[in-house]
Design an enzyme around this catalytic site. Structure first.
Site, short mmCIF file in Angstrom:
data_model
loop_
_atom_site.label_atom_id
_atom_site.label_comp_id
_atom_site.label_asym_id
_atom_site.label_seq_id
_atom_site.Cartn_x
_atom_site.Cartn_y
_atom_site.Cartn_z
N LYS A 105 -1.51 -8.19 -4.05
CA LYS A 105 -1.67 -6.77 -3.76
C LYS A 105 -1.67 -6.57 -2.27
O LYS A 105 -2.19 -7.41 -1.51
CB LYS A 105 -3.00 -6.26 -4.35
N GLU A 130 -15.97 6.01 -0.38
CA GLU A 130 -16.25 4.60 -0.68
C GLU A 130 -17.34 4.00 0.19
O GLU A 130 -17.30 4.08 1.42
CB GLU A 130 -14.97 3.76 -0.52
N GLU A 154 -5.71 -3.27 -10.84
CA GLU A 154 -5.93 -3.11 -9.41
C GLU A 154 -7.43 -3.11 -9.10
O GLU A 154 -7.89 -3.73 -8.12
CB GLU A 154 -5.28 -1.82 -8.92
N GLU A 188 0.67 9.80 -4.33
CA GLU A 188 -0.75 9.46 -4.25
C GLU A 188 -1.28 9.65 -2.83
O GLU A 188 -2.36 10.22 -2.62
CB GLU A 188 -0.99 8.02 -4.70
N LYS A 239 -4.17 12.18 -1.36
CA LYS A 239 -5.31 11.72 -0.59
C LYS A 239 -5.39 12.43 0.76
O LYS A 239 -6.46 12.87 1.20
CB LYS A 239 -5.24 10.21 -0.39
#
Length: 436
Positions: free
Chosen positions: A193, A243, A287, A419, A423
């Site tokens: 990834k 986060e 993921e 995406e 964001k």
């Protein structure tokens, strides 16, 4: 505060002392008074002292405004040593600031503020930090001059802006080429990834006020960490990040895997449909588990008894995420070690970390700087850092917006472009004229 300082100036024993001392005043609001009645953001915006740092964690339990500095550090290890050395006389000391994604040219900007205003529930605490390696008398005089220059809070109404130019780095064609390169590396087994980012540069006809932008973000971007680091009157870094990197309370550590994304909606039913899809998405679940596995591996030997909580949906204004919370007990309350092991997580860099970071540094068309690093504070008892996502660097007439997407086998460049559009919209929409 000035009266307390004047009394301190008359204390000859303290004046001859060295090291760090704190003057602390606490005020209690009536029970029926809302904490937001203390306009800390507007107060901090008005102050002439730099650096300035504003902090509000996503649970909204506290709000902190700090300005000026009595000590500065280029990494968390230096900061931790400073806290340990001065624990006897300044046990409530906090070090605030940013950690960069790249180690160079500056791995961190961490500082002990001159003045802290801390709002929690019905309590407002003012803390004045004094520091001098030889004698505090000289710093007491400097602190008095600092307090004399403080200004009353200012209002932060919405700022009308006129956009003159916008560009992406990379642009959409470059993004597709970058992802094809990354997918080829994943297919070849070079990495599992990699998280790739885009910078959007917006130029306006007038300087953009970072404080007004953050004030607007706080009104609409809920369940996020809101923080702003102002380096000068014209340069600032801000974020509305969902986060947490980690929260350490004593030897108890809480971190999380926030990975896997789908669009959100103002319509509750549509948002629930999208959230259901996200929960069942094999690609997004994979993921997220890659990030969980990486965190557990990184903490191996430093923590024990790690517990991974079931997945949950984090619904934000423009996107929704998969999150798994991880709890554990660390063997030593070492924040520098926690930062070294957890930053950058697989959610902002990739896996394995080294080849993913090499790919980012070699192929992304811009340095990340503070983006995808972390922001927060260190102290002896408790430390907390948020990942610097949904971020913006503001300087004069320009705003640099950052957003990224996790690329794994099966990722579609067009979907990933959408995406990062979603964001980036969390902050970009704050800069748009509502009349347009």
């Amino acid at each position: 505060m000035m009266q307390a300082l004047e009394q301190t100036l008359q204390d000859e024993t303290l004046c001859r002392a060295s090291g760090v001392r704190q003057l602390i005043l606490t005020f209690y609001h009536p029970e029926n008074r809302h904490p937001e009645s203390a306009p800390l953001l507007g107060w901090l915006a008005a102050q002439p002292h730099f650096p300035k740092f504003y902090w509000q964690p996503r649970d909204g339990t506290e709000t902190v405004a700090v300005c000026g500095q009595v000590a500065q550090f280029s990494d968390a290890q230096q900061a931790g040593q400073f806290l340990h050395h001065h624990a006897g006389h300044a046990g409530r000391l906090r070090v605030w600031g940013l950690n960069a994604f790249e180690a160079a040219p500056q791995p961190a900007c961490l500082f002990v503020p001159r003045l802290t205003l801390h709002q929690q529930a019905n309590t407002l605490t003012l803390t004045l930090n004094l520091a001098d390696p030889h004698a505090l008398q000289g710093d007491l005089v400097r602190a008095a001059a600092f307090l004399q220059q403080l200004q009353p809070a200012t209002l932060l109404p919405p700022q009308p802006l006129s956009l003159t130019h916008a560009s992406h780095q990379p642009d959409e064609a470059g993004w597709h080429a970058l992802l094809q390169h990354a997918l080829a590396g994943i297919a070849a087994g070079e990495m599992e990834k990699v998280v790739l980012a885009r910078k959007t540069v917006l130029t306006f006809s007038q300087p953009v006020d970072a404080w007004r932008m953050l004030a607007a973000s706080r009104q609409v971007n809920h369940h996020c960490y809101h923080f702003l680091m102002a380096f000068s009157p014209t340069a600032a870094f801000l974020s509305a990040s969902p986060e947490r990197l980690f929260l350490r309370q004593g030897d108890q550590l809480t971190t999380e895997a926030l990975a896997g994304t789908v669009a959100s909606s103002e319509d509750d039913h549509q948002a629930a449909v999208l959230a259901g899809w996200l929960m069942k998405s094999e690609k997004n679940q994979r993921e997220n588990w890659l990030v969980v596995d990486d965190i557990c591996r990184q903490l191996q030997g430093a923590a024990h008894g790690l517990d991974v909580m079931p997945p949950e949906i984090v619904r934000l204004r423009k996107v929704q995420h998969l999150r798994r919370t991880i709890h554990g007990q660390i063997r030593a309350a070492d924040d520098a070690l926690c930062l070294a092991r957890l930053q950058p997580t697989a959610a902002v860099a990739g896996l394995p970390r080294l080849p993913a970071r090499r790919f980012i540094l070699s192929h992304e068309p811009f340095p990340r700087g503070w983006y995808a690093g972390s922001a927060g504070y260190l102290s002896r008892e408790q430390s907390e850092f948020a990942v610097s996502l949904r971020s913006a660097w503001l300087e004069e007439h320009q705003v640099h917006l950052y957003a990224g997407a996790g690329i794994v086998a099966g990722s579609d460049p067009a979907q990933e472009w959408q995406e990062i559009e979603n964001k980036a919209a969390g902050l970009r929409t704050l800069l748009e004229d509502p009349a347009e």
